[in-house]
Design a protein around this motif. Structure first.
Motif, PDB file in Angstrom:
ATOM      1  N   GLY A 157     -36.084 -49.356 -25.680  1.00  0.00           N
ATOM      2  CA  GLY A 157     -36.363 -50.355 -26.699  1.00  0.00           C
ATOM      3  C   GLY A 157     -35.303 -50.497 -27.769  1.00  0.00           C
ATOM      4  N   THR A 158     -34.116 -49.949 -27.546  1.00  0.00           N
ATOM      5  CA  THR A 158     -33.073 -50.025 -28.564  1.00  0.00           C
ATOM      6  C   THR A 158     -32.296 -51.331 -28.454  1.00  0.00           C
ATOM      7  OG1 THR A 158     -31.450 -48.930 -27.146  1.00  0.00           O
ATOM      8  CG2 THR A 158     -32.810 -47.521 -28.565  1.00  0.00           C
ATOM      9  N   ALA A 159     -31.735 -51.743 -29.584  1.00  0.00           N
ATOM     10  CA  ALA A 159     -30.929 -52.965 -29.597  1.00  0.00           C
ATOM     11  C   ALA A 159     -29.684 -52.803 -28.736  1.00  0.00           C
ATOM     12  CB  ALA A 159     -30.542 -53.312 -31.030  1.00  0.00           C
ATOM     13  N   GLY A 160     -29.143 -51.582 -28.677  1.00  0.00           N
ATOM     14  CA  GLY A 160     -27.946 -51.350 -27.874  1.00  0.00           C
ATOM     15  C   GLY A 160     -28.176 -51.631 -26.401  1.00  0.00           C
ATOM     16  N   GLU A 161     -29.311 -51.193 -25.876  1.00  0.00           N
ATOM     17  CA  GLU A 161     -29.612 -51.458 -24.466  1.00  0.00           C
ATOM     18  C   GLU A 161     -29.767 -52.956 -24.226  1.00  0.00           C
ATOM     19  OE1 GLU A 161     -32.879 -49.204 -22.958  1.00  0.00           O
ATOM     20  OE2 GLU A 161     -32.029 -47.285 -23.562  1.00  0.00           O
ATOM     21  N   GLU A 162     -30.445 -53.632 -25.133  1.00  0.00           N
ATOM     22  CA  GLU A 162     -30.624 -55.075 -24.980  1.00  0.00           C
ATOM     23  C   GLU A 162     -29.275 -55.790 -25.025  1.00  0.00           C
ATOM     24  OE1 GLU A 162     -33.447 -56.529 -27.784  1.00  0.00           O
ATOM     25  OE2 GLU A 162     -35.011 -55.104 -27.196  1.00  0.00           O
ATOM     26  N   ARG A 163     -28.401 -55.364 -25.926  1.00  0.00           N
ATOM     27  CA  ARG A 163     -27.077 -55.993 -26.022  1.00  0.00           C
ATOM     28  C   ARG A 163     -26.288 -55.798 -24.734  1.00  0.00           C
ATOM     29  NH1 ARG A 163     -26.603 -52.933 -31.101  1.00  0.00           N
ATOM     30  NH2 ARG A 163     -27.478 -54.193 -32.790  1.00  0.00           N
ATOM     31  N   PHE A 164     -26.415 -54.613 -24.143  1.00  0.00           N
ATOM     32  CA  PHE A 164     -25.656 -54.350 -22.928  1.00  0.00           C
ATOM     33  C   PHE A 164     -26.164 -55.204 -21.771  1.00  0.00           C
ATOM     34  CE2 PHE A 164     -24.377 -52.088 -19.108  1.00  0.00           C
ATOM     35  CZ  PHE A 164     -23.039 -51.869 -19.370  1.00  0.00           C
ATOM     36  N   PHE A 165     -27.486 -55.290 -21.613  1.00  0.00           N
ATOM     37  CA  PHE A 165     -28.029 -56.150 -20.563  1.00  0.00           C
ATOM     38  C   PHE A 165     -27.585 -57.599 -20.769  1.00  0.00           C
ATOM     39  CE2 PHE A 165     -31.644 -52.988 -19.814  1.00  0.00           C
ATOM     40  CZ  PHE A 165     -31.188 -52.629 -18.554  1.00  0.00           C
ATOM     41  N   LEU A 166     -27.594 -58.056 -22.025  1.00  0.00           N
ATOM     42  CA  LEU A 166     -27.182 -59.429 -22.317  1.00  0.00           C
ATOM     43  C   LEU A 166     -25.709 -59.633 -21.993  1.00  0.00           C
ATOM     44  CD1 LEU A 166     -27.728 -62.251 -23.446  1.00  0.00           C
ATOM     45  CD2 LEU A 166     -27.294 -61.335 -25.748  1.00  0.00           C
ATOM     46  N   LEU A 167     -24.867 -58.679 -22.373  1.00  0.00           N
ATOM     47  CA  LEU A 167     -23.436 -58.781 -22.072  1.00  0.00           C
ATOM     48  C   LEU A 167     -23.204 -58.953 -20.576  1.00  0.00           C
ATOM     49  CD1 LEU A 167     -20.349 -58.313 -22.838  1.00  0.00           C
ATOM     50  CD2 LEU A 167     -20.786 -55.919 -22.231  1.00  0.00           C
ATOM     51  N   VAL A 168     -23.870 -58.133 -19.781  1.00  0.00           N
ATOM     52  CA  VAL A 168     -23.649 -58.177 -18.335  1.00  0.00           C
ATOM     53  C   VAL A 168     -24.107 -59.516 -17.763  1.00  0.00           C
ATOM     54  CG1 VAL A 168     -24.188 -57.083 -16.134  1.00  0.00           C
ATOM     55  CG2 VAL A 168     -23.818 -55.674 -18.154  1.00  0.00           C
ATOM     56  N   ALA A 223     -19.912 -49.410 -32.962  1.00  0.00           N
ATOM     57  CA  ALA A 223     -21.025 -48.973 -32.119  1.00  0.00           C
ATOM     58  C   ALA A 223     -22.353 -49.563 -32.562  1.00  0.00           C
ATOM     59  CB  ALA A 223     -21.097 -47.446 -32.110  1.00  0.00           C
ATOM     60  N   GLU A 224     -22.535 -49.721 -33.869  1.00  0.00           N
ATOM     61  CA  GLU A 224     -23.816 -50.247 -34.346  1.00  0.00           C
ATOM     62  C   GLU A 224     -24.027 -51.710 -33.964  1.00  0.00           C
ATOM     63  OE1 GLU A 224     -20.952 -50.128 -37.931  1.00  0.00           O
ATOM     64  OE2 GLU A 224     -21.514 -48.844 -36.222  1.00  0.00           O
ATOM     65  N   GLU A 225     -22.974 -52.382 -33.510  1.00  0.00           N
ATOM     66  CA  GLU A 225     -23.103 -53.769 -33.067  1.00  0.00           C
ATOM     67  C   GLU A 225     -23.080 -53.885 -31.549  1.00  0.00           C
ATOM     68  OE1 GLU A 225     -20.214 -56.252 -34.926  1.00  0.00           O
ATOM     69  OE2 GLU A 225     -20.673 -55.548 -36.955  1.00  0.00           O
ATOM     70  N   THR A 226     -22.859 -52.787 -30.855  1.00  0.00           N
ATOM     71  CA  THR A 226     -22.845 -52.800 -29.386  1.00  0.00           C
ATOM     72  C   THR A 226     -23.752 -51.681 -28.883  1.00  0.00           C
ATOM     73  OG1 THR A 226     -20.822 -51.442 -29.408  1.00  0.00           O
ATOM     74  CG2 THR A 226     -20.554 -53.831 -29.238  1.00  0.00           C
ATOM     75  N   MET A 227     -23.161 -50.594 -28.438  1.00  0.00           N
ATOM     76  CA  MET A 227     -23.897 -49.405 -28.030  1.00  0.00           C
ATOM     77  C   MET A 227     -22.964 -48.211 -28.170  1.00  0.00           C
ATOM     78  SD  MET A 227     -25.493 -48.267 -24.308  1.00  0.00           S
ATOM     79  CE  MET A 227     -26.720 -49.544 -24.161  1.00  0.00           C
ATOM     80  N   ALA A 231     -24.871 -42.850 -26.303  1.00  0.00           N
ATOM     81  CA  ALA A 231     -26.129 -43.454 -25.854  1.00  0.00           C
ATOM     82  C   ALA A 231     -25.971 -44.057 -24.465  1.00  0.00           C
ATOM     83  CB  ALA A 231     -26.580 -44.520 -26.850  1.00  0.00           C
ATOM     84  N   PHE A 232     -24.825 -44.662 -24.217  1.00  0.00           N
ATOM     85  CA  PHE A 232     -24.567 -45.242 -22.899  1.00  0.00           C
ATOM     86  C   PHE A 232     -24.547 -44.159 -21.826  1.00  0.00           C
ATOM     87  CE2 PHE A 232     -21.453 -46.649 -19.632  1.00  0.00           C
ATOM     88  CZ  PHE A 232     -22.131 -47.772 -19.174  1.00  0.00           C
ATOM     89  N   MET A 233     -23.875 -43.051 -22.109  1.00  0.00           N
ATOM     90  CA  MET A 233     -23.683 -42.002 -21.120  1.00  0.00           C
ATOM     91  C   MET A 233     -24.922 -41.131 -20.921  1.00  0.00           C
ATOM     92  SD  MET A 233     -19.898 -40.934 -22.493  1.00  0.00           S
ATOM     93  CE  MET A 233     -19.566 -39.623 -21.318  1.00  0.00           C
ATOM     94  N   ASP A 234     -25.580 -40.789 -22.017  1.00  0.00           N
ATOM     95  CA  ASP A 234     -26.636 -39.776 -21.961  1.00  0.00           C
ATOM     96  C   ASP A 234     -28.045 -40.350 -21.888  1.00  0.00           C
ATOM     97  OD1 ASP A 234     -24.587 -37.920 -22.206  1.00  0.00           O
ATOM     98  OD2 ASP A 234     -24.730 -37.886 -24.395  1.00  0.00           O
ATOM     99  N   VAL A 235     -28.201 -41.599 -22.291  1.00  0.00           N
ATOM    100  CA  VAL A 235     -29.527 -42.212 -22.262  1.00  0.00           C
ATOM    101  C   VAL A 235     -29.565 -43.322 -21.214  1.00  0.00           C
ATOM    102  CG1 VAL A 235     -31.313 -43.397 -23.590  1.00  0.00           C
ATOM    103  CG2 VAL A 235     -29.886 -41.656 -24.693  1.00  0.00           C
ATOM    104  N   PHE A 236     -28.806 -44.370 -21.442  1.00  0.00           N
ATOM    105  CA  PHE A 236     -28.874 -45.566 -20.603  1.00  0.00           C
ATOM    106  C   PHE A 236     -28.551 -45.264 -19.139  1.00  0.00           C
ATOM    107  CE2 PHE A 236     -27.080 -49.577 -18.960  1.00  0.00           C
ATOM    108  CZ  PHE A 236     -28.111 -50.449 -19.264  1.00  0.00           C
TER     109      PHE A 236
END
Length: 438
Positions: A157-168, A223-227, A231-236
């Motif tokens: 539910g983090t904004a970073g994950e949403e931003r990454f999905f949107l980027l892709v 990072a606060e505007e992307t991910m 967080a990318f490596m250890d969570v997502f």
């Protein structure tokens, strides 16, 4: 639960549970209990759903399945050797169908040939709302999603994950627009050097420049505007664990439009065809067919050379005088060279993203003696592509079919959107606008 209720649960409860388990505030068994007692028992027979309803449920159960797989393997000794055991106690519907069998039937009912686990198609394309690409104010591509609620589902539910999905998804939408511009040129008797073809090539170049900008912009922002890389490596990334031994986890390598573009434009990498075919099970039926057809076709730049009466070997052996005369006689070569150069630059921008968010931080961890994640390694992409291999692919795209023309053409380090050669017919610089709807 009814499918709509499952959607609400995935949006709200699943991220909360994942966060609690990851922060050791709840045991991993809690997620399984919630699924067994509240989510899965009320699911309908997949044949009772429309294809779109089935697609939505595939997205939702894909997130649930990925979460179960991750937590089981992280907390169970030997869990990575038998990932399928994570689902042993999960059954769906009144008939208590084993979870993976239910998911496979649901995927089949979408009518798309979706993989029997979560995939790029469901995580990115179906999950994120419709993305439209406008060029000169006109819609040139539209990549639909299957939801109209304006939400992007994610693991925590983090904004970073949403931003990454949107980027892709934005990237894939631009790639779709590029391919829509180029694919008509694959017709058997199509001229690749006439003015109409040159216009298509210029448009594709402008679109690729926007894709490069999109990647660079994401890499340059804080990072606060992307991910954050951690967080990318250890969570997502750790949610891309196997469901069964040897299956194909979700990955950007499964972006079908990127694969199509490589085969449209050609790539000098002997193993690339084999690598692409290895990914076929995780693609949709239409994607497999379209990519397979392009793999068997002659790349467009080779057809360009055939149309001007030169082969690649002769081009490489030509002196600068011969090259200048060839370009003067066939100015379309300039447009094609610009396109191939921008294609390589996009590859470089993508490599830069991979280095920033994955390979460089992992090297720093290795140097500090911190090691790697044992579930999903951060020393390679989720489909096994290493940094070295991605660098090799970038160099292969730089060695494109028309690379021999480079010495006689103007250095191309400018933004093609500002180049008169790639302006619109009205003379204004061609803007690319991305719109997210639904």
């Amino acid at each position: 639960m009814l499918p709509e209720q499952v959607g609400d649960w995935v949006l709200h409860e699943l991220p909360r549970l994942n966060e609690a388990i990851l922060n050791q505030h709840a045991p991993p068994e809690l997620l399984v209990t919630e699924l067994c007692e509240h989510v899965l028992p009320g699911l309908p027979d997949p044949t009772q759903l429309t294809p779109v309803q089935a697609q939505r449920l595939v997205v939702h159960l894909g997130f649930a399945g990925a979460s179960v797989a991750r937590h089981y393997q992280e907390h169970t000794p030997g869990g990575t050797e038998h990932p399928e055991r994570a689902f042993d106690v999960l059954t769906a519907g009144e008939e208590r169908i084993p979870f993976r069998r239910y998911f496979a039937g649901l995927a089949q009912h979408t009518g798309t040939g979706h993989y029997d686990r979560d995939s790029y198609a469901s995580l990115v394309r179906w999950n994120v709302g419709t993305v439209r690409v406008r060029l000169h104010g006109e819609v040139v591509a539209e990549l639909p999603g299957v939801f109209d609620d304006g939400r992007i589902r994610s693991y925590t539910g983090t904004a970073g994950e949403e931003r990454f999905f949107l980027l892709v998804k934005q990237g894939e939408a631009i790639e779709l627009a590029v391919n829509c511009a180029l694919e008509p040129l694959t017709a058997e008797h199509a001229s690749l050097i006439c003015e109409k073809a040159r216009h298509r090539v210029r448009e594709a170049t402008v679109l690729l420049a926007e894709l490069r900008r999109l990647f660079r912009d994401f890499a340059s922002r804080p990072a606060e505007e992307t991910m954050a890389a951690d967080a990318f490596m250890d969570v997502f990334r750790q949610f891309a664990a196997h469901w069964t031994p040897g299956d194909i986890p979700p990955s950007g390598a499964l972006d079908p439009e990127a694969l199509k573009r490589d085969f449209l434009l050609g790539i000098d990498e002997p193993e690339y065809d084999r690598q692409a075919r290895r990914l076929f099970p995780a693609l949709l039926d239409q994607e497999r067919t379209e990519i397979g057809n392009l793999m068997s076709d002659c790349p467009l730049p080779c057809r360009v050379l055939a149309e001007v009466g030169v082969d690649e070997a002769d081009l490489r052996l030509s002196d600068e005088g011969d090259l200048r005369r060839l370009v003067a006689h066939h100015p379309a070569l300039i447009d094609w060279h610009r396109l191939l150069t921008m294609h390589a630059q996009v590859s470089g921008a993508h490599l830069m993203l991979s280095k920033k968010f994955l390979f460089k931080p992992q090297r720093q961890r290795d140097a500090a003696g911190l090691g790697d994640q044992h579930l999903v390694s951060n020393r390679a992409g989720t489909t096994g592509m290493t940094e070295t291999y991605l660098e090799r692919l970038t160099r292969a795209r730089q060695r494109h079919t028309l690379a021999a023309l480079r010495p006689v053409l103007i250095p191309e380090n400018r933004d093609p959107g500002a180049d008169p050669a790639v302006r619109s017919d009205r003379g204004a610089a061609a803007p690319v606008v991305l719109e997210l709807t639904g």
